[in-house]
Design a protein around this motif. Structure first.
Motif, PDB file in Angstrom:
ATOM      1  N   ARG A  60       2.731 -67.726 -41.758  1.00  0.00           N
ATOM      2  CA  ARG A  60       2.715 -69.017 -41.494  1.00  0.00           C
ATOM      3  C   ARG A  60       3.378 -69.403 -40.451  1.00  0.00           C
ATOM      4  O   ARG A  60       3.088 -70.324 -39.850  1.00  0.00           O
ATOM      5  N   THR A 121      -4.044 -74.167 -35.555  1.00  0.00           N
ATOM      6  CA  THR A 121      -4.777 -74.844 -36.253  1.00  0.00           C
ATOM      7  C   THR A 121      -5.311 -73.860 -37.383  1.00  0.00           C
ATOM      8  O   THR A 121      -5.537 -74.257 -38.445  1.00  0.00           O
ATOM      9  N   GLU A 124      -2.148 -72.700 -39.872  1.00  0.00           N
ATOM     10  CA  GLU A 124      -1.832 -73.823 -40.451  1.00  0.00           C
ATOM     11  C   GLU A 124      -2.401 -73.860 -41.937  1.00  0.00           C
ATOM     12  O   GLU A 124      -1.757 -74.049 -42.922  1.00  0.00           O
ATOM     13  N   HIS A 125      -3.382 -72.948 -42.100  1.00  0.00           N
ATOM     14  CA  HIS A 125      -4.290 -72.881 -43.239  1.00  0.00           C
ATOM     15  C   HIS A 125      -4.143 -71.522 -43.855  1.00  0.00           C
ATOM     16  O   HIS A 125      -4.483 -71.246 -45.198  1.00  0.00           O
ATOM     17  N   CYS A 126      -3.214 -70.635 -43.306  1.00  0.00           N
ATOM     18  CA  CYS A 126      -3.344 -69.162 -43.730  1.00  0.00           C
ATOM     19  C   CYS A 126      -2.932 -68.883 -45.121  1.00  0.00           C
ATOM     20  O   CYS A 126      -3.582 -68.340 -45.849  1.00  0.00           O
ATOM     21  N   SER A 128      -2.250 -70.971 -47.416  1.00  0.00           N
ATOM     22  CA  SER A 128      -2.996 -71.865 -48.714  1.00  0.00           C
ATOM     23  C   SER A 128      -4.213 -71.287 -49.026  1.00  0.00           C
ATOM     24  O   SER A 128      -4.826 -71.286 -50.010  1.00  0.00           O
ATOM     25  N   GLU A 129      -5.075 -70.996 -48.080  1.00  0.00           N
ATOM     26  CA  GLU A 129      -6.236 -70.332 -48.183  1.00  0.00           C
ATOM     27  C   GLU A 129      -6.292 -69.065 -48.858  1.00  0.00           C
ATOM     28  O   GLU A 129      -7.136 -68.637 -49.521  1.00  0.00           O
ATOM     29  N   ILE A 397      -8.880 -68.139 -43.919  1.00  0.00           N
ATOM     30  CA  ILE A 397      -9.433 -69.196 -43.176  1.00  0.00           C
ATOM     31  C   ILE A 397     -10.674 -68.925 -42.102  1.00  0.00           C
ATOM     32  O   ILE A 397     -11.495 -69.865 -41.747  1.00  0.00           O
ATOM     33  N   ARG A 400     -13.690 -69.098 -44.321  1.00  0.00           N
ATOM     34  CA  ARG A 400     -14.062 -70.313 -44.771  1.00  0.00           C
ATOM     35  C   ARG A 400     -14.649 -71.133 -43.410  1.00  0.00           C
ATOM     36  O   ARG A 400     -15.901 -71.761 -43.605  1.00  0.00           O
ATOM     37  N   ILE A 412     -13.135 -77.139 -41.280  1.00  0.00           N
ATOM     38  CA  ILE A 412     -11.627 -77.561 -41.456  1.00  0.00           C
ATOM     39  C   ILE A 412     -10.799 -77.627 -40.453  1.00  0.00           C
ATOM     40  O   ILE A 412     -10.005 -78.542 -40.232  1.00  0.00           O
TER      41      ILE A 412
END
Length: 423
Positions: A60, A121, A124-126, A128-129, A397, A400, A412
């Motif tokens: 992260r 960007t 940021e989602h690594c 949580s995904e 991510i 997705r 996303i």
């Protein structure tokens, strides 16, 4: 559903994903979840190539991708080819020189900062995904929300790394904690007592067995109705607006195809007319038993020596830095031999647990960003590769994002920076 048989005996799918590493598996999962009938193809079982051996970090904090060093002293040190963190094969340097030149140019501080604005960007989602996908796959126990550490043998190294951490925090809100020697020993009592301190990045997760995680994601893909097949990605061809691939179960056809072959992606994409500048940074690992009931609680990077120790299901995994070489060159685990004695002074490592060192190839682009998106000259062809040091980090991510693009959903993140046309 496992694909429909046609009158010619081939199996029909909506999408064929080529490559069953972390990226390809995650693309396949996210497409299958969106109602696509997907075939996942690889020459080996999922997670048994590059995704098999890594430090197990979901970074992260990694908002700035790994840049090419620009300090003269560092470059001269690397040129001697004795550094523990970077080695090179002399016969590979001529071929990789254009790539390295572009890599060096993109590592200019201003360009690197601009790249980070796009790259962050995804980062940021690594976590949580990964957590969402692991929960769906019943694999949450493989993720450890404990962060990871950098440790220092000199005050100068600690001060330099702390300045970077402060910058990342100010620009992107990356959390970090400075550890003086006493606090470091409290967290990791079996580390070398002479260390000057450490940095802890608490928002990152680590993985106790990366291969088991990719395997769990692949099994989840199959429970959703997807089909994994052993096959030969190099047989990909298009005929009558259909993509075809040969597998052990026969020829399959699909209206769309995703190239997610990691370090081998440029070979197939080049055959289809796309020139993507891809190079590899090779890395090695070895597992060790801890001595005297010693315990390592976090993944730990020895900053001055360029290796990382990580507690894994199999033992303590030592991972090396980067080796610049041809993709098919023979293994030369000289970095592992160089850092193993140093690692034994950092933590009480016992006997080796593997018969021989593992080696993998990190697929790198000269602007340090992956290629994610459509191949403009072929209908139904898509790319997802080039994640360098952050393949494990960015797999979910990426899966997705690409699935959203392929199904026409709102994405996303903005996919424009990752388009293949930038080269």
């Amino acid at each position: 559903m496992t694909g429909n048989a046609t009158q010619t005996g081939s199996m029909k799918f909506d999408t064929v994903v080529l490559g069953a590493g972390i990226v390809g598996v995650c693309v396949a999962v996210h497409l299958q979840k969106r109602g696509r009938q997907v075939a996942l193809i690889d020459r080996k079982l999922p997670g048994n190539e590059t995704s098999f051996g890594n430090a197990g970090l979901i970074q992260r904090e990694g908002v700035y991708p790994y840049a090419f060093p620009r300090e003269l002293g560092t470059l001269l040190r690397y040129a001697r080819n004795q550094s523990p963190d970077v080695r090179y094969h002399a016969d590979a340097m001529l071929k990789t020189a254009p790539f390295l030149w572009q890599y060096w140019r993109n590592s200019h501080p201003a360009k690197h900062a601009a790249i980070a604005r796009s790259y962050s960007t995804l980062i940021e989602h690594c976590v949580s995904e990964h957590r969402a996908l692991a929960a769906d796959a019943g694999a949450s126990a493989l993720l450890r929300p404990i962060g990871w550490m950098k440790v220092f043998r000199t005050d100068a190294a600690q001060e330099a790394e702390t300045r970077l951490a402060e910058r990342w925090h100010n620009e992107y809100g990356v959390d970090f904690e400075t550890l003086d020697p006493a606090r470091l020993q409290q967290r990791e009592p079996d580390l070398d007592k002479t260390l000057r301190g450490g940095l802890h990045y608490p928002a990152s997760d680590s993985v106790s067995d990366p291969n088991a995680l990719v395997t769990a994601y692949a099994k989840y893909f199959e429970t959703l109705g997807g089909r994994f097949l052993i096959g030969d990605a190099s047989t990909l061809g298009d005929e009558w607006q259909q993509w075809q691939v040969d597998t052990q179960a026969g020829t399959i056809t699909a209206s769309s195809a995703v190239i997610a072959l990691g370090p081998w992606s440029d070979r197939l994409s080049a055959r289809l007319g796309y020139r993507v500048p891809l190079a590899v940074k090779r890395g090695y690992h070895m597992h060790y038993a801890p001595r005297d009931a010693a315990r390592l609680n976090h993944p730990v990077l020895d900053v001055e020596n360029g290796y990382l120790l990580a507690p894994m299901a199999r033992g303590i995994r030592l991972t090396t830095g980067a080796e610049i070489a041809h993709l098919d060159a023979a293994r030369t685990p000289t970095q592992l031999a160089a850092v193993e004695p140093v690692a034994r002074t950092l933590f009480p490592l016992g006997e080796r647990l593997d018969d021989e060192p593992w080696m993998g190839n990190r697929p790198c682009t000269p602007d340090m960003m992956p290629v994610i998106g459509p191949a403009r000259n072929h209908r139904g062809l898509w790319f997802a590769f080039g994640h360098a040091h952050h393949g494990l980090t960015l797999g979910p991510i990426t899966g997705r994002l690409l699935a959203e693009m392929m199904t026409g959903e709102e994405t996303i993140v903005n996919p424009h920076p990752f388009r293949v046309e930038r080269f």
